[in-house]
Design a protein around this motif. Structure first.
Motif, PDB file in Angstrom:
ATOM      1  N   ALA A  13       0.803  -1.220   0.000  1.00 39.21           N
ATOM      2  CA  ALA A  13       0.000   0.000   0.000  1.00 39.21           C
ATOM      3  C   ALA A  13       0.834   1.267   0.000  1.00 39.21           C
ATOM      4  O   ALA A  13       0.323   2.341  -0.284  1.00 39.21           O
ATOM      5  CB  ALA A  13      -0.922   0.011   1.216  1.00 39.21           C
ATOM      6  N   LEU A  92      -7.456   1.185  -6.535  1.00 45.07           N
ATOM      7  CA  LEU A  92      -7.082   1.304  -5.125  1.00 45.07           C
ATOM      8  C   LEU A  92      -7.099   2.744  -4.616  1.00 45.07           C
ATOM      9  O   LEU A  92      -6.860   2.983  -3.435  1.00 45.07           O
ATOM     10  CB  LEU A  92      -5.674   0.728  -4.923  1.00 45.07           C
ATOM     11  N   GLN A 285      -7.433  -2.645   0.494  1.00 46.59           N
ATOM     12  CA  GLN A 285      -6.851  -2.829  -0.840  1.00 46.59           C
ATOM     13  C   GLN A 285      -7.203  -4.207  -1.394  1.00 46.59           C
ATOM     14  O   GLN A 285      -7.562  -4.347  -2.568  1.00 46.59           O
ATOM     15  CB  GLN A 285      -5.329  -2.662  -0.786  1.00 46.59           C
TER      16      GLN A 285
END
Length: 332
Positions: A13, A92, A285
């Motif tokens: 991430a 995302l 995510q």
């Protein structure tokens, strides 16, 4: 039976949108026609114009949503694995915190063209530098075009590591030789990439005393994150991570035959096996990519890692820029 949940930590991430550079449908960056004088594939002024167009359009496109319209924008600006990463980043985008978005923002300063390919032949390449607004770290982007009818598109992009340096290239008017086969380098690019990818496995492989590359902060972070992920499972599951060489995208030879700057892509697959009856609660995510709100047995996450090496004529290569993008996930 008493059921409980365990959180699946995010693996990729930290840089979810770093390569989301898109353009509108207008053709930007079409190469200059061949001239009688061999030099840079595009003039210095034209190269600066192309870079400015791409980065200006990129700033507008970072807010483009996932879907047909946004996908069309990204297809106009990206190619190959960079396009795959950009489309995944769009999916995302809603999962990023404001701090993460701020970390990915670029300054308003004009981009700097560091190199353009020489000669009249295709494909052609450009090396462009922009800068992160918050950290001040440069971002290296490789722009490519396969023929005279196709605009330059972004083939790879990565943020430079702190304290990393990029060597100088031949002047824009002269143009810089492309990487080609990598002849004359201390390590052939494909061999270097394969060795580097293998070193990122988890559980960690034995250290190679003859590795063709130096240790770097990016690889250390990948290993640290994998260890943290494994520790977080607290014995309820196992994590394995395998990385493989995917592509040597391109690059430029350094001035005075002192080596080359090489853009590469690594594909990483992280697999988590749940060894208990507990439910694993995935990250936002993971859910955004799979639609799954819990994992009972197994989860896999596919990440593309863009890694930029400086490869000398002799000695070890060093990583100067790296960026990873979670691009796919599955679970049961």
């Amino acid at each position: 039976m008493n059921r409980h949940t365990r959180r699946l930590a995010g693996i990729a991430a930290a840089a979810a949108l770093s390569a989301m550079l898109s353009s509108c449908a207008a053709v930007a960056g079409v190469s200059d026609p061949p001239t009688a004088t061999v030099g840079g594939a595009v003039s210095g002024s034209r190269a600066s114009g192309i870079a400015a167009q791409v980065t200006t359009l990129a700033a507008r496109a970072t807010a483009a949503a996932s879907g047909a319209d946004g996908d069309a924008l990204r297809a106009a600006a990206f190619t190959g694995d960079a396009l795959t990463a950009a489309n995944a980043d769009a999916k995302l985008a809603a999962t990023l915190s404001q701090a993460q978005k701020d970390a990915l923002a670029l300054t308003s300063a004009a981009p700097v063209v560091l190199a353009v390919s020489n000669g009249l032949s295709y494909p052609r390449q450009m090396l462009v530098q922009t800068t992160r607004a918050k950290s001040g770290l440069p971002v290296l982007s490789l722009l490519t075009t396969p023929d005279s009818r196709t605009p330059f598109r972004i083939a790879a992009s990565a943020t430079m590591l702190p304290s990393a340096e990029v060597p100088s290239f031949d002047q824009l008017a002269q143009g810089a030789p492309l990487l080609g086969s990598g002849a004359g380098l201390a390590a052939p690019p494909q061999k270097l990439l394969a060795a580097y990818a293998s070193s990122l496995a988890f559980p960690a492989p034995a250290a190679d005393a003859n590795a063709p590359f130096e240790d770097d902060a990016s690889a250390a972070a990948v290993r640290k994150n994998a260890q943290a992920q494994s520790d977080g499972l607290s014995g309820s599951g196992t994590l394995t991570s395998q990385s493989s060489a995917k592509d040597v995208v391109g690059g430029f030879k350094v001035a005075d035959d002192r080596g080359a700057l090489v853009f590469t892509v690594i594909q990483r697959k992280d697999t988590i096996l749940n060894r208990t009856q507990a439910t694993i609660t995935p990250t936002a995510q993971f859910t955004a990519l799979t639609g799954l709100s819990n994992i009972k047995a197994e989860a896999t996450l596919d990440t593309l890692e863009f890694v930029v090496f400086v490869v000398p004529a002799s000695g070890q290569a060093r990583v100067v820029a790296a960026q990873e993008h979670l691009v796919a996930a599955t679970g049961t």
